[in-house]
Design an enzyme around this catalytic site. Structure first.
Site, PDB file in Angstrom:
ATOM      1  CB  SER A   1      -4.526  12.193  -8.513  1.00 14.27           C
ATOM      2  OG  SER A   1      -3.952  11.292  -9.432  1.00 14.27           O
TER       3      SER A   1
ATOM      4  CE1 TYR B   1      -5.121   8.588  -5.103  1.00 13.54           C
ATOM      5  CE2 TYR B   1      -5.006   8.506  -7.488  1.00 13.54           C
ATOM      6  CZ  TYR B   1      -4.620   9.082  -6.293  1.00 13.54           C
ATOM      7  OH  TYR B   1      -3.749  10.133  -6.295  1.00 13.54           O
TER       8      TYR B   1
END
Length: 155
Positions: free
Chosen positions: A140, A153
Site C-alpha cells: 500500500s 497499517y
C-alpha cells in the site's frame, strides 16, 4: 506446447486479488485462490473456469491462523506446478495507536508482514532450485505516506 505456471493468489475473494485472478486466467494460467470467504472464491472460480477455460482450485484459509497458514505453505512447497505467488491478502485498521488492542495489532502485523514473508520463504527454495518463478508482493502507498489514524497499517 508450453504449460503456463499455476498462480497462487492470497486475498483472492475480492478486490485486487480477484482482479489478479481474472487477468492471469485470461492469459491461460491455472489458479489457486486463497482467502477466508469460500463462497466468494467459489463464485469467482466458477466464472473463471467458464470464461477462461482454466483450472481453478479454491483453498479456503484464514492466514492469521497458524494451521491455515501451514496448509498454504505446504501447498507452495509441494505443488511444483505453482510458479507464481501473489501475496495480496491484507487488512487495514484505523484508529489511534493507543486505541489498538494487542490482539488487533498481532492480526494486522501477522497478515500484512509475517504471512507474505512466510509464504515467500515456503516457495523461494523451490523457485531457486528450478531457476524460475515469481513472487509478487502487493503493498500500500500508505507504507510510504502514512495517513492519520492508520498508525499500525502505515508502519
Amino acid at each position: 506446447m508450453t504449460t503456463l505456471p499455476t498462480v497462487l493468489i492470497t486475498g483472492a475473494s475480492s478486490g485486487i486479488g480477484a482482479t489478479y485472478a481474472e487477468r492471469f486466467a485470461r492469459r491461460g494460467h491455472p489458479l489457486v485462490l486463497v482467502a477466508r470467504d469460500q463462497a466468494r472464491m467459489e463464485l469467482l472460480a466458477t466464472r473463471l473456469r467458464a470464461e477462461a477455460q482454466v483450472a481453478v482450485d479454491v483453498l479456503p484459509a484464514d492466514l492469521t491462523q497458524q494451521a491455515d497458514l501451514a496448509k498454504v505453505e505446504a501447498r507452495l512447497r509441494e505443488d511444483a506446478s505453482i510458479g507464481i505467488l501473489v501475496n495480496n491478502a491484507g487488512m487495514g485498521q484505523s484508529g489511534a495507536f493507543v486505541q489498538q488492542s494487542p490482539d488487533s495489532i498481532d492480526r494486522l502485523v501477522m497478515l500484512n508482514t509475517t504471512v507474505p514473508t512466510r509464504l515467500a520463504a515456503a516457495v523461494a527454495p523451490r523457485f531457486a532450485q528450478a531457476g524460475q518463478g515469481a513472487i509478487v508482493n502487493i503493498g500500500s502507498v500508505v507504507g510510504f505516506a502514512p495517513e492519520l489514524g492508520m498508525t499500525i497499517y502505515g508502519a
